[in-house]
Design an enzyme around this catalytic site. Structure first.
Site, PDB file in Angstrom:
ATOM      1  N   VAL A  72       0.840  -1.196   0.000  1.00  0.00           N
ATOM      2  CA  VAL A  72       0.000   0.000   0.000  1.00  0.00           C
ATOM      3  C   VAL A  72       0.876   1.246   0.000  1.00  0.00           C
ATOM      4  CG1 VAL A  72      -1.622   1.339   1.408  1.00  0.00           C
ATOM      5  CG2 VAL A  72      -1.873  -1.138   1.258  1.00  0.00           C
ATOM      6  N   CYS A  73       0.521   2.227  -0.823  1.00  0.00           N
ATOM      7  CA  CYS A  73       1.171   3.540  -0.716  1.00  0.00           C
ATOM      8  C   CYS A  73       0.113   4.617  -0.870  1.00  0.00           C
ATOM      9  CB  CYS A  73       2.286   3.700  -1.734  1.00  0.00           C
ATOM     10  SG  CYS A  73       1.689   3.864  -3.417  1.00  0.00           S
TER      11      CYS A  73
END
Lengths: 375, 75
Positions: A72-73
């Protein structure tokens, strides 16, 4: 091995169904500490993507092989880069499509219950941000309460259900998220209601939402009635729907109560908050099901993903409803408050119609958790 | 402040500004200064965090119109 896209909707199912998920969050540590994807059975590892540019060998042993690993970013780009590196190291791995930006925007519509004469009540759960919006549907008509800014979710849902949106309400002038109410009303020809005491500075036309106002939805006339309940803001208004549900806005939550300080008037409004929670709500039927405009922690979610609880149970269990001393109550809701929501002053300006930021700026303003409650 | 090299990373989206910055920095000597120009707002928090974690020093930073400039001294 391969990298696979996971959508916010798929993450939402995992959360609601309490499935396990391992989240490798590659945003910088400040962003991660401030706000992340919460889940009952989610595990986390936070390593910023810029610390992985020379390789991911060091973290591979920390990634489990018996559950899905999701990178996730903020927006997606860095998570794809890291996921590719993890895949090259021989692991199957997912990345979150659209990153935290899409997680913050995702709405899960869940049916809360049936209403008189075949009507239905839906809760739109914005899992990433903790916002809750509502749609009352009855015989070809709909009323919407506290819509968030993703207006198409509501208008498309209405189309799917083959109903016409007639009434759009905001329980108060929101400070933590941008309202979609006015825009839905403009797009559909519905009436937009706002409490006049919260609307002194707004620069658009609205219909005053006054205490005691009732509107009927559909031919069987499901009643949506307004109850003036100040304290989070001076205009805050609750709704009783079909004599069965109490929509409390940001006044009362499942495990906490509203904070009175987001318009800068905590000392003035604390008395109103006390009066609403300890007198006005006490006069209501305990069997009403409370439906708030927010949740703060995922423990507030029911098994089916809804956020709803009987008023009588909240009188017994919610700490904020059980502070006998007025002085202690005052201290609880004015001292040691959590940090204010990101960009809350700007968000209020947007909701007054005073500034009109573009979509990307709106996303930036809404980053982070909602922080509307005192626990 | 003497700038050794200017890196134009305008228009690039995350993670490319930092990928390019790192590559440019690897080619510099300790004490030399890299000027990085970016437009991606994520860089505002990510470049300082990256610099700190790599032992580099942000000497200055400015924002003009949509362009953010960082002056980074190699550690």
């Amino acid at each position: 091995m391969t990298i696979i896209k996971m959508t916010a909707a798929q993450v939402a199912r995992k959360l609601i169904e309490k499935q396990p998920l391992f989240i490798l969050d590659v945003r910088n540590t400040d962003a991660y500490d401030d706000w992340k994807i919460e889940g009952h059975n989610f595990e986390y590892l936070n390593i910023p993507y810029f610390d992985l540019l020379d390789g991911v060998e060091e973290i591979i042993p920390k990634l489990p092989t018996d559950k899905d690993v999701l990178v996730v970013c903020a927006k997606e780009g860095s998570s794809v880069m890291v996921a590719e590196m993890v895949a090259e190291a021989g692991r199957d791995v997912f990345y979150l499509e659209g990153g935290m930006k899409s997680w913050s925007s995702y709405l899960e519509p869940i049916k809360v219950g049936d209403l008189t004469g075949g009507g239905e009540l839906y809760q739109f759960v914005r899992l990433g941000k903790g916002c809750l919006s509502y749609m009352v549907i009855s015989e070809g008509e709909a009323a919407i309460i506290d819509a968030v800014r993703f207006t198409e979710v509501f208008t498309n849902f209405a189309k799917e259900k083959n109903v016409e949106i007639k009434h759009v309400f905001d329980t108060h002038l929101h400070a933590d998220h941008i309202s979609g109410g006015r825009h839905i009303a403009e797009a559909t020809g519905a009436t937009y209601y706002l409490p006049p005491k919260d609307a002194e500075e707004v620069v658009f036309d609205y219909t005053p939402l006054e205490d005691g106002l009732t509107v009927k939805v559909g031919a069987s006339q499901i009643e949506v009635g307004a109850l003036y309940s100040p304290g989070h803001t001076i205009g805050s208004t609750s709704f009783v729907v079909d004599n069965k549900y109490l929509l409390t806005g940001d006044i009362l939550f499942i495990d906490s109560i509203g904070r009175p300080d987001l318009a800068g008037l905590a000392e003035d409004w604390v008395g109103d908050l006390r009066e609403t929670l300890y007198r006005r709500y006490r006069e209501l039927a305990e069997d009403l099901i409370v439906l708030p405009a927010h949740f703060m922690i995922i423990e507030e979610l029911n098994e089916d993903g809804t956020v709803a609880k009987r008023l009588g149970n909240l009188f017994a269990e919610n700490h904020g409803l059980n502070i006998e001393s007025e002085e202690e109550f005052r201290r609880t809701v004015t001292d040691n408050l959590p940090p204010q929501p990101n960009a809350y002053q700007q968000i209020r300006q947007v909701n007054m119609g005073k500034i009109t930021p573009d979509n990307e700026e709106q996303t930036e303003m809404e980053i982070g958790p909602n922080r509307c409650a005192v626990r | 402040m003497e700038v050794t090299q200017v890196l134009d990373a305008k228009g690039l989206a995350c993670p490319m500004p930092i990928v390019r910055t790192k590559k440019a920095m690897d080619a510099l000597q300790s004490g030399q200064v890299l000027e990085v120009q970016v437009t991606d707002k994520g860089a505002l928090s990510d470049i300082p965090a990256w610099a700190t974690s790599g032992g580099h020093q942000i000497l200055d930073q400015s924002t003009e119109a949509d362009v953010i400039k960082f002056f980074i001294k190699k550690g």
